[in-house]
Design a protein around this motif. Structure first.
Motif, PDB file in Angstrom:
ATOM      1  N   CYS A 187       0.935  -1.191   0.147  1.00  0.00           N
ATOM      2  CA  CYS A 187      -0.096  -0.034   0.048  1.00  0.00           C
ATOM      3  C   CYS A 187       1.103   1.167   0.113  1.00  0.00           C
ATOM      4  O   CYS A 187       0.830   1.946   0.838  1.00  0.00           O
ATOM      5  N   THR A 188       1.674   1.345  -0.932  1.00  0.00           N
ATOM      6  CA  THR A 188       2.736   2.416  -1.215  1.00  0.00           C
ATOM      7  C   THR A 188       2.129   3.812  -1.469  1.00  0.00           C
ATOM      8  O   THR A 188       0.822   4.037  -1.965  1.00  0.00           O
ATOM      9  N   ALA A 189       2.728   4.834  -1.149  1.00  0.00           N
ATOM     10  CA  ALA A 189       2.225   6.324  -1.245  1.00  0.00           C
ATOM     11  C   ALA A 189       1.635   6.519  -2.683  1.00  0.00           C
ATOM     12  O   ALA A 189       0.538   6.993  -2.970  1.00  0.00           O
ATOM     13  N   ARG A 190       2.396   6.383  -3.500  1.00  0.00           N
ATOM     14  CA  ARG A 190       2.150   6.869  -5.069  1.00  0.00           C
ATOM     15  C   ARG A 190       1.244   5.926  -5.944  1.00  0.00           C
ATOM     16  O   ARG A 190       0.480   6.279  -6.855  1.00  0.00           O
ATOM     17  N   SER A 191       1.802   4.671  -5.867  1.00  0.00           N
ATOM     18  CA  SER A 191       1.287   3.477  -6.716  1.00  0.00           C
ATOM     19  C   SER A 191       0.767   2.278  -5.887  1.00  0.00           C
ATOM     20  O   SER A 191       1.702   1.417  -6.083  1.00  0.00           O
ATOM     21  N   PRO A 192      -0.240   2.490  -5.095  1.00  0.00           N
ATOM     22  CA  PRO A 192      -0.716   1.374  -4.381  1.00  0.00           C
ATOM     23  C   PRO A 192      -0.890   0.017  -5.130  1.00  0.00           C
ATOM     24  O   PRO A 192      -1.736   0.021  -6.114  1.00  0.00           O
ATOM     25  N   LYS A 193      -0.590  -1.051  -4.603  1.00  0.00           N
ATOM     26  CA  LYS A 193      -0.729  -2.410  -5.502  1.00  0.00           C
ATOM     27  C   LYS A 193      -1.903  -2.918  -5.090  1.00  0.00           C
ATOM     28  O   LYS A 193      -1.997  -4.215  -4.604  1.00  0.00           O
ATOM     29  N   CYS A 194      -3.213  -2.483  -5.254  1.00  0.00           N
ATOM     30  CA  CYS A 194      -4.445  -2.874  -4.839  1.00  0.00           C
ATOM     31  C   CYS A 194      -4.723  -4.321  -5.388  1.00  0.00           C
ATOM     32  O   CYS A 194      -5.563  -5.163  -4.643  1.00  0.00           O
ATOM     33  N   SER A 195      -4.195  -4.476  -6.552  1.00  0.00           N
ATOM     34  CA  SER A 195      -4.832  -5.792  -7.293  1.00  0.00           C
ATOM     35  C   SER A 195      -4.380  -7.054  -6.814  1.00  0.00           C
ATOM     36  O   SER A 195      -4.663  -7.914  -7.038  1.00  0.00           O
ATOM     37  N   VAL A 196      -3.153  -6.711  -6.062  1.00  0.00           N
ATOM     38  CA  VAL A 196      -2.185  -7.851  -5.160  1.00  0.00           C
ATOM     39  C   VAL A 196      -2.678  -7.801  -3.721  1.00  0.00           C
ATOM     40  O   VAL A 196      -1.947  -8.569  -3.128  1.00  0.00           O
ATOM     41  N   CYS A 197      -3.184  -6.902  -3.170  1.00  0.00           N
ATOM     42  CA  CYS A 197      -3.507  -6.811  -1.691  1.00  0.00           C
ATOM     43  C   CYS A 197      -4.469  -7.882  -1.258  1.00  0.00           C
ATOM     44  O   CYS A 197      -5.762  -7.720  -1.652  1.00  0.00           O
ATOM     45  N   GLY A 198      -4.056  -8.490  -0.293  1.00  0.00           N
ATOM     46  CA  GLY A 198      -4.830  -9.350   0.202  1.00  0.00           C
ATOM     47  C   GLY A 198      -6.183  -8.500   1.202  1.00  0.00           C
ATOM     48  O   GLY A 198      -7.048  -9.235   1.755  1.00  0.00           O
ATOM     49  N   LEU A 199      -5.927  -7.381   1.367  1.00  0.00           N
ATOM     50  CA  LEU A 199      -6.960  -6.660   2.138  1.00  0.00           C
ATOM     51  C   LEU A 199      -7.996  -5.957   1.288  1.00  0.00           C
ATOM     52  O   LEU A 199      -8.999  -5.003   1.732  1.00  0.00           O
ATOM     53  N   GLU A 200      -7.797  -5.914  -0.151  1.00  0.00           N
ATOM     54  CA  GLU A 200      -8.653  -5.158  -1.145  1.00  0.00           C
ATOM     55  C   GLU A 200     -10.139  -5.209  -0.660  1.00  0.00           C
ATOM     56  O   GLU A 200     -10.564  -4.322  -0.909  1.00  0.00           O
ATOM     57  N   GLU A 201     -10.734  -6.610  -0.605  1.00  0.00           N
ATOM     58  CA  GLU A 201     -11.989  -6.774  -0.516  1.00  0.00           C
ATOM     59  C   GLU A 201     -12.673  -5.920   0.691  1.00  0.00           C
ATOM     60  O   GLU A 201     -13.832  -5.676   0.611  1.00  0.00           O
ATOM     61  N   MET A 202     -11.934  -5.922   1.540  1.00  0.00           N
ATOM     62  CA  MET A 202     -12.251  -4.859   2.814  1.00  0.00           C
ATOM     63  C   MET A 202     -12.142  -3.584   2.872  1.00  0.00           C
ATOM     64  O   MET A 202     -12.139  -2.975   3.876  1.00  0.00           O
ATOM     65  N   CYS A 203     -11.335  -2.980   1.761  1.00  0.00           N
ATOM     66  CA  CYS A 203     -10.604  -1.723   1.827  1.00  0.00           C
ATOM     67  C   CYS A 203     -11.839  -0.661   0.709  1.00  0.00           C
ATOM     68  O   CYS A 203     -11.745  -1.071  -0.089  1.00  0.00           O
ATOM     69  N   PRO A 204     -11.983   0.308   1.461  1.00  0.00           N
ATOM     70  CA  PRO A 204     -12.619   1.175   0.880  1.00  0.00           C
ATOM     71  C   PRO A 204     -11.841   2.045  -0.015  1.00  0.00           C
ATOM     72  O   PRO A 204     -12.357   3.081  -0.889  1.00  0.00           O
ATOM     73  N   LYS A 205     -10.519   1.971   0.191  1.00  0.00           N
ATOM     74  CA  LYS A 205      -9.634   2.691  -0.790  1.00  0.00           C
ATOM     75  C   LYS A 205      -9.848   4.300  -0.743  1.00  0.00           C
ATOM     76  O   LYS A 205      -9.627   4.830  -1.704  1.00  0.00           O
ATOM     77  N   ILE A 206      -9.938   4.853   0.706  1.00  0.00           N
ATOM     78  CA  ILE A 206     -10.206   6.313   0.767  1.00  0.00           C
ATOM     79  C   ILE A 206      -8.976   7.013   0.242  1.00  0.00           C
ATOM     80  O   ILE A 206      -7.709   6.858   0.904  1.00  0.00           O
ATOM     81  N   GLY A 207      -8.741   8.035  -0.469  1.00  0.00           N
ATOM     82  CA  GLY A 207      -7.955   8.731  -1.028  1.00  0.00           C
ATOM     83  C   GLY A 207      -7.113   8.039  -1.936  1.00  0.00           C
ATOM     84  O   GLY A 207      -6.132   8.632  -2.309  1.00  0.00           O
ATOM     85  N   VAL A 208      -7.228   6.638  -2.801  1.00  0.00           N
ATOM     86  CA  VAL A 208      -6.271   6.059  -3.213  1.00  0.00           C
ATOM     87  C   VAL A 208      -6.798   6.787  -4.764  1.00  0.00           C
ATOM     88  O   VAL A 208      -8.062   6.696  -5.341  1.00  0.00           O
ATOM     89  N   LYS A 209      -5.841   7.116  -5.710  1.00  0.00           N
ATOM     90  CA  LYS A 209      -6.080   7.534  -6.919  1.00  0.00           C
ATOM     91  C   LYS A 209      -5.877   6.565  -8.155  1.00  0.00           C
ATOM     92  O   LYS A 209      -6.200   6.775  -9.316  1.00  0.00           O
ATOM     93  N   GLY A 210      -4.851   5.612  -7.673  1.00  0.00           N
ATOM     94  CA  GLY A 210      -4.674   4.612  -8.882  1.00  0.00           C
ATOM     95  C   GLY A 210      -4.097   3.277  -8.325  1.00  0.00           C
ATOM     96  O   GLY A 210      -4.295   3.030  -7.045  1.00  0.00           O
ATOM     97  N   ASP A 211      -4.385   2.283  -8.990  1.00  0.00           N
ATOM     98  CA  ASP A 211      -4.144   0.855  -8.802  1.00  0.00           C
ATOM     99  C   ASP A 211      -2.876   0.296  -9.672  1.00  0.00           C
ATOM    100  O   ASP A 211      -3.371   0.368 -10.887  1.00  0.00           O
ATOM    101  N   LYS A 212      -2.080  -0.286  -9.143  1.00  0.00           N
ATOM    102  CA  LYS A 212      -0.896  -0.842 -10.135  1.00  0.00           C
ATOM    103  C   LYS A 212      -0.782  -2.118  -9.572  1.00  0.00           C
ATOM    104  O   LYS A 212      -0.745  -2.707  -8.580  1.00  0.00           O
ATOM    105  N   LYS A 213      -0.800  -3.103 -10.861  1.00  0.00           N
ATOM    106  CA  LYS A 213      -0.619  -4.560 -10.556  1.00  0.00           C
ATOM    107  C   LYS A 213       0.847  -4.678 -10.288  1.00  0.00           C
ATOM    108  O   LYS A 213       1.775  -4.146 -10.673  1.00  0.00           O
ATOM    109  N   GLY A 214       1.212  -5.899  -9.248  1.00  0.00           N
ATOM    110  CA  GLY A 214       2.350  -6.399  -8.921  1.00  0.00           C
ATOM    111  C   GLY A 214       3.662  -5.285  -8.468  1.00  0.00           C
ATOM    112  O   GLY A 214       4.655  -5.382  -8.727  1.00  0.00           O
TER     113      GLY A 214
END
Length: 214
Positions: A187-214
């Motif tokens: 869950c890095t500052a500039r390019s959070p890797k949401c697609s490989v994050c095990g917490l994605e299903e329960m995360c509202p992604k508040i403030g997240v602007k992008g999603d980067k694989k791997g």
């Protein structure tokens, strides 16, 4: 915030980040206190490069206290804001000598009463060196806890209060370490890797602007 969600997050973090630890190198509570002060607005990796020689040169509060300010400034210059950091280190060293016999105290109130030492720095020292169940809020914990909807304030001290109200006693130090590790690696500052994050299903992604694989 449901207790079930918090427990799932805690379980995930503990399972996936058993290696989570303090990255700053140190051998004594005083060294960790110094390193944490130097880490403000600086990467832990750069601080470690500086302290490799700094600790050999200034192994104690007494040595720092007796050294010229300009000399200390030169030693910590690579960490940025070096004039203020050098001034803080000298003031902290003097306070430790005068108030605590040159030893780092193991109480929050005593640590935060030192010049330039806030709750985050104190919490790191207390949790790492004295085994206390503190919950230090660094930039990673601040960012990830907000994205997960665990704490909404942008103030670190208030976030600590919010998280402490939902994270059970006895798990707060480990929670801070593992959540911070998740922030460093996924869950890095500039390019959070949401697609490989095990917490994605329960995360509202508040403030997240992008999603980067791997």
């Amino acid at each position: 915030m449901s207790g079930g969600k918090v427990e799932k997050i805690l379980s995930f973090l503990e399972k996936h980040y058993p290696e989570a630890r303090i990255i700053l190198n140190y051998n004594t509570p005083f060294q960790l206190l110094v390193a944490t002060i130097l880490a403000a607005q600086c990467t832990d990796e750069r601080v470690n490069r500086v302290t490799e020689t700094f600790f050999a040169r200034y192994p104690s509060p007494e040595k720092l206290d007796e050294s010229p300010l300009e000399e200390i400034e030169g030693a910590v210059k690579p960490t940025g804001f070096y004039r203020q950091k050098a001034k803080t280190l000298k003031a902290v060293s003097r306070a430790l000598i005068e108030r605590h016999g040159g030893e780092v105290p193991d109480r929050m109130e005593a640590l935060t009463d030192l010049p330039g030492v806030g709750r985050k720095t104190a919490s790191i020292v207390l949790g790492e060196c004295f085994g206390q169940d503190t919950l230090p809020v660094d930039t990673h914990v601040l960012r990830v806890s907000r994205r997960l909807g665990l704490a909404m304030s942008k103030n670190a001290d208030k976030v600590e209060e919010e998280l402490s109200s939902i994270v059970p006693e006895g798990k707060r130090w480990k929670f801070a370490l593992t959540l911070g590790w998740h922030g460093r690696t996924v869950c890095t500052a500039r390019s959070p890797k949401c697609s490989v994050c095990g917490l994605e299903e329960m995360c509202p992604k508040i403030g997240v602007k992008g999603d980067k694989k791997g």
